[in-house]
Design an enzyme around this catalytic site. Structure first.
Site, PDB file in Angstrom:
ATOM      1  N   PHE A 149       0.818  -1.221   0.000  1.00 61.90           N
ATOM      2  CA  PHE A 149       0.000   0.000   0.000  1.00 61.90           C
ATOM      3  C   PHE A 149       0.845   1.261   0.000  1.00 61.90           C
ATOM      4  CE2 PHE A 149       0.968   0.002   4.528  1.00 61.90           C
ATOM      5  CZ  PHE A 149       1.062   1.353   4.791  1.00 61.90           C
ATOM      6  N   LYS A 173      -1.240  -7.149  -9.214  1.00 62.67           N
ATOM      7  CA  LYS A 173      -2.177  -7.324  -8.103  1.00 62.67           C
ATOM      8  C   LYS A 173      -1.754  -6.288  -7.055  1.00 62.67           C
ATOM      9  CE  LYS A 173      -2.922  -8.613  -4.410  1.00 62.67           C
ATOM     10  NZ  LYS A 173      -3.299  -7.601  -3.373  1.00 62.67           N
ATOM     11  N   GLU A 176      -4.980  -3.824  -1.882  1.00 57.32           N
ATOM     12  CA  GLU A 176      -6.422  -3.557  -1.839  1.00 57.32           C
ATOM     13  C   GLU A 176      -6.741  -2.310  -1.007  1.00 57.32           C
ATOM     14  OE1 GLU A 176      -4.615  -5.895  -0.477  1.00 57.32           O
ATOM     15  OE2 GLU A 176      -5.686  -7.114   0.994  1.00 57.32           O
ATOM     16  N   ARG A 177      -5.698  -1.722  -0.352  1.00 59.11           N
ATOM     17  CA  ARG A 177      -5.935  -0.499   0.440  1.00 59.11           C
ATOM     18  C   ARG A 177      -6.034   0.738  -0.455  1.00 59.11           C
ATOM     19  NH1 ARG A 177      -6.924  -3.141   4.072  1.00 59.11           N
ATOM     20  NH2 ARG A 177      -5.530  -4.486   5.255  1.00 59.11           N
ATOM     21  N   SER A 226       5.365  -6.957   3.374  1.00 61.03           N
ATOM     22  CA  SER A 226       5.951  -7.323   4.672  1.00 61.03           C
ATOM     23  C   SER A 226       6.707  -8.656   4.566  1.00 61.03           C
ATOM     24  CB  SER A 226       4.840  -7.415   5.716  1.00 61.03           C
ATOM     25  OG  SER A 226       3.880  -8.359   5.292  1.00 61.03           O
ATOM     26  N   CYS A 281       9.614   1.871   3.545  1.00 61.94           N
ATOM     27  CA  CYS A 281      10.549   0.786   3.876  1.00 61.94           C
ATOM     28  C   CYS A 281      11.955   1.328   4.038  1.00 61.94           C
ATOM     29  CB  CYS A 281      10.513  -0.285   2.808  1.00 61.94           C
ATOM     30  SG  CYS A 281      11.171   0.292   1.256  1.00 61.94           S
ATOM     31  N   GLU A 384       9.135  -4.011  13.133  1.00 63.74           N
ATOM     32  CA  GLU A 384       8.916  -2.858  12.259  1.00 63.74           C
ATOM     33  C   GLU A 384       7.635  -2.173  12.727  1.00 63.74           C
ATOM     34  OE1 GLU A 384       7.763  -3.737   8.158  1.00 63.74           O
ATOM     35  OE2 GLU A 384       9.025  -2.085   7.486  1.00 63.74           O
TER      36      GLU A 384
HETATM   37  P1  NAD Z   1       1.568  -6.578   3.108  1.00 65.51           P
HETATM   38  O1  NAD Z   1       2.589  -7.651   3.169  1.00 65.51           O
HETATM   39  O2  NAD Z   1       0.457  -6.589   4.095  1.00 65.51           O
HETATM   40  O3  NAD Z   1       0.853  -6.590   1.664  1.00 65.51           O
HETATM   41  C1  NAD Z   1       1.598  -6.583   0.472  1.00 65.51           C
HETATM   42  C2  NAD Z   1       0.803  -7.312  -0.608  1.00 65.51           C
HETATM   43  O4  NAD Z   1       0.607  -8.675  -0.218  1.00 65.51           O
HETATM   44  C3  NAD Z   1      -0.573  -6.718  -0.862  1.00 65.51           C
HETATM   45  O5  NAD Z   1      -0.808  -6.699  -2.253  1.00 65.51           O
HETATM   46  C4  NAD Z   1      -1.499  -7.679  -0.140  1.00 65.51           C
HETATM   47  O6  NAD Z   1      -2.766  -7.765  -0.754  1.00 65.51           O
HETATM   48  C5  NAD Z   1      -0.773  -8.995  -0.237  1.00 65.51           C
HETATM   49  N1  NAD Z   1      -1.069  -9.870   0.912  1.00 65.51           N
HETATM   50  C6  NAD Z   1      -1.371  -9.483   2.169  1.00 65.51           C
HETATM   51  N2  NAD Z   1      -1.577 -10.566   2.949  1.00 65.51           N
HETATM   52  C7  NAD Z   1      -1.381 -11.655   2.171  1.00 65.51           C
HETATM   53  C8  NAD Z   1      -1.440 -13.065   2.404  1.00 65.51           C
HETATM   54  N3  NAD Z   1      -1.721 -13.558   3.604  1.00 65.51           N
HETATM   55  N4  NAD Z   1      -1.168 -13.894   1.377  1.00 65.51           N
HETATM   56  C9  NAD Z   1      -0.866 -13.404   0.171  1.00 65.51           C
HETATM   57  N5  NAD Z   1      -0.815 -12.080  -0.114  1.00 65.51           N
HETATM   58  C10 NAD Z   1      -1.057 -11.210   0.873  1.00 65.51           C
HETATM   59  O7  NAD Z   1       2.372  -5.191   3.147  1.00 65.51           O
HETATM   60  P2  NAD Z   1       1.785  -3.712   3.204  1.00 65.51           P
HETATM   61  O8  NAD Z   1       1.240  -3.469   4.566  1.00 65.51           O
HETATM   62  O9  NAD Z   1       0.936  -3.425   2.031  1.00 65.51           O
HETATM   63  O10 NAD Z   1       3.129  -2.867   2.995  1.00 65.51           O
HETATM   64  C11 NAD Z   1       3.979  -2.521   4.051  1.00 65.51           C
HETATM   65  C12 NAD Z   1       5.165  -3.466   4.135  1.00 65.51           C
HETATM   66  O11 NAD Z   1       5.879  -3.469   2.903  1.00 65.51           O
HETATM   67  C13 NAD Z   1       6.191  -3.046   5.166  1.00 65.51           C
HETATM   68  O12 NAD Z   1       6.655  -4.196   5.832  1.00 65.51           O
HETATM   69  C14 NAD Z   1       7.303  -2.410   4.345  1.00 65.51           C
HETATM   70  O13 NAD Z   1       8.572  -2.424   4.938  1.00 65.51           O
HETATM   71  C15 NAD Z   1       7.264  -3.259   3.127  1.00 65.51           C
HETATM   72  N6  NAD Z   1       7.874  -2.599   1.990  1.00 65.51           N
HETATM   73  C16 NAD Z   1       9.093  -3.059   1.568  1.00 65.51           C
HETATM   74  C17 NAD Z   1       9.730  -2.442   0.505  1.00 65.51           C
HETATM   75  C18 NAD Z   1      11.065  -2.940   0.029  1.00 65.51           C
HETATM   76  O14 NAD Z   1      11.460  -2.586  -1.077  1.00 65.51           O
HETATM   77  N7  NAD Z   1      11.767  -3.744   0.790  1.00 65.51           N
HETATM   78  C19 NAD Z   1       9.114  -1.364  -0.148  1.00 65.51           C
HETATM   79  C20 NAD Z   1       7.864  -0.939   0.298  1.00 65.51           C
HETATM   80  C21 NAD Z   1       7.250  -1.568   1.365  1.00 65.51           C
END
Ligand code: NAD
Length: 499
Positions: A149, A173, A176-177, A226, A281, A384
């Protein structure tokens, strides 16, 4: 209430699964739209369309493909304000920060205009008698990306621009937020000349993700989000024989040496710790001053700066330093972690818990928090937080400071503030973290370098954007060719005789 769509085969298509996610306006706390959550069947339909469209796109010469990127850059610039507004409305970040989100994606699209150069193969003349050897980089076919998101414009573009420039079809994909900007980007790519079916947006949750992971047609999966989900997607995708790269969470340390310019370090920490409400991140979430005297001077400089931060809705324009966090659940998680920090003995020197904004009482705003005397056993250090909370861990020596960053499970980014070149050089050489800043708080590499962390912040061999993207989104084929010797003498004009 607005019902959002998928973007399949060049059309906005309503969801048919009957399942939806709430999309909030984080500033007001209201649900402003419903995001459809795709079923496996909806994902499969998009994959079939992509597979049918991709061969013709791969056969389009790379210069023509690059021209679509050129046009797309122009359209992004034309619609910058509209995109930034849509982004802020769903994410909550300020308008200048939202425009930056679009801009850092746009820069990777610009880099992809050079795809014809990046896709050139290698050639060895006369590798053996009459034998030539050459290699080509070919598109994978149908590729997919799952994005977080916090950068709803930049990260989708980091994935789909190189994938498509290489001749692949791409299924996005998004989170969804905040799915509206990804849908707008797909429309703009088509306006730029991309054939239908090459970039599709399928909204969804775990069901859509699993439909990607278990689909045999999809050749590669990119993920940013994450760490627990990154590990799941990496493990499952690799087991299905796909090419996978996953980027996860972070806990970025900034080391402040006694010789650092303390005003500069404090300014950097305020921007890097609290910008975008800490939902980056590459945010700095841990300050590590070296020596108690350095720590005291740093805290003295930080407190007034943190207390002066302006928190508000994006509609307040440039008058706001950061906005709300993305959901009520995210806010609660941050406040729970702040409470755990207090309970476990950290000193809360700036307390943002009672923050409230008149007229926006239901918004997901979190005041700025600053902790001192944090120790590595505390949850606020290990986890985090992804919110406007900066933890200070006091180290007595440089070795102790570098050891903290090295022992942490995450390894996305880090920074050192010092005037001493030798210390900075030693730090850059020894640290086991992917992106390092020397007197630069958020060292996000530019488009033509690569982006990626180490340790639990990234899974897979190749980074995002830069030359690695062209490796990730193509397969190498090497050809060894020998031709039977032909007649090179030309026509014979006298009668042949036996010798
Ligand atoms: P998230 O892991 O909750 O969601 C990321 C994606 O995974 C979304 O599209 C979501 O729909 C999907 N998802 C969520 N739960 C799932 C499941 N159980 N099974 C399969 N898919 C699932 O992350 P977020 O809250 O959207 O983003 C924040 C996180 O992203 C933080 O941890 C941040 O550090 C990380 N981030 C990392 C980088 C990097 O380059 N390392 C960059 C941006 C964000």
């Amino acid at each position: 209430m607005q019902e959002l769509t998928h973007y399949i085969n060049g059309e906005h298509v309503k969801g048919t699964s009957g399942r939806f996610a709430d999309v909030y306006n984080p500033a007001t706390g209201e649900v402003q739209a419903k995001c459809p959550l795709a079923s496996t069947a909806e994902m499969e339909q998009a994959v079939e369309i992509a597979a049918a469209a991709q061969p013709a796109w791969a056969a389009t010469n790379p210069q023509r493909r690059a021209r679509v990127m050129m046009k797309f850059v122009a359209l992004l610039n034309r619609d910058m304000d509209k995109l930034a507004e849509a982004l802020s409305r769903e994410h909550g970040k300020t308008l200048p920060d939202a425009a930056g989100d679009v801009q850092r994606g746009l820069e990777v699209v610009e880099y992809c205009i050079g795809a014809p150069q990046m896709l050139k193969g290698e050639f060895t003349d006369s590798a053996g008698p009459g034998i030539d050897m050459y290699s080509m980089r070919q598109a994978l076919g149908v590729t997919a990306g799952i994005t977080p998101f916090n950068f709803p414009a930049m990260i989708p573009m980091w994935m789909f621009a190189p994938a498509i420039a290489c001749g692949n079809a791409f299924i996005l994909k998004p989170s969804e937020r905040d799915p509206s900007v990804p849908l707008m980007l797909a429309e703009l790519m088509e306006e730029a000349g991309l054939p239908k079916g090459i970039l599709q947006v399928v909204n969804g949750d775990k069901e859509a993700v699993d439909a990607i992971l278990y689909n045999d047609t999809i050749q590669s999966v990119g993920f940013v989000g994450s760490t627990p989900i990154a590990e799941y997607i990496y493990g499952t995708g690799c087991a299905q024989g796909k090419r996978v790269q996953c980027f996860g969470g972070a806990k970025n340390h900034m080391i402040i040496m006694p010789d650092a310019d303390m005003d500069q370090a404090a300014d950097a920490l305020v921007g890097a710790g609290y910008g975008a409400a800490g939902e980056r991140c590459m945010a700095i979430s841990v300050a590590v001053p070296v020596g108690d005297e350095t720590a005291d001077r740093l805290i003295e400089k930080l407190v007034p700066r943190v207390e002066a931060l302006k928190v508000g809705p994006y509609t307040a324009g440039n008058d706001v330093d950061y906005g709300p966090v993305v959901t009520g659940a995210a806010k609660q998680n941050i406040l729970n972690l702040v409470q755990s920090g207090i309970d476990q003995g950290a000193k809360l020197v700036v307390d943002g818990r009672d923050f409230s904004l008149q007229g926006y009482e239901d918004g997901f705003f979190v005041g700025a928090h600053l902790f001192d005397n944090v120790t590595p056993d505390m949850d606020i250090y290990k986890k985090e937080i992804f919110g406007p909370v900066l933890s200070t861990v006091r180290a007595q020596t440089y070795e102790e400071a570098i050891g903290l960053a090295m022992d942490h499970e995450y390894g996305n980014g880090t920074a050192i503030y010092t005037r001493d070149g030798d210390t900075a050089r030693d730090f850059a050489n020894r640290i086991n973290i992917g992106m390092v800043g020397v007197n630069v708080p958020i060292p996000v590499p530019l488009a033509y370098h690569t982006f990626g962390g180490w340790k639990k912040s990234a899974f897979g061999d190749l980074n995002q954007h830069g030359p690695d993207a062209f490796k990730f989104y193509t397969r190498t084929k090497t050809i060894t060719a020998r031709w039977p010797s032909g007649i090179k003498e030309g026509g014979e004009f006298s009668i042949p005789v036996m010798e």
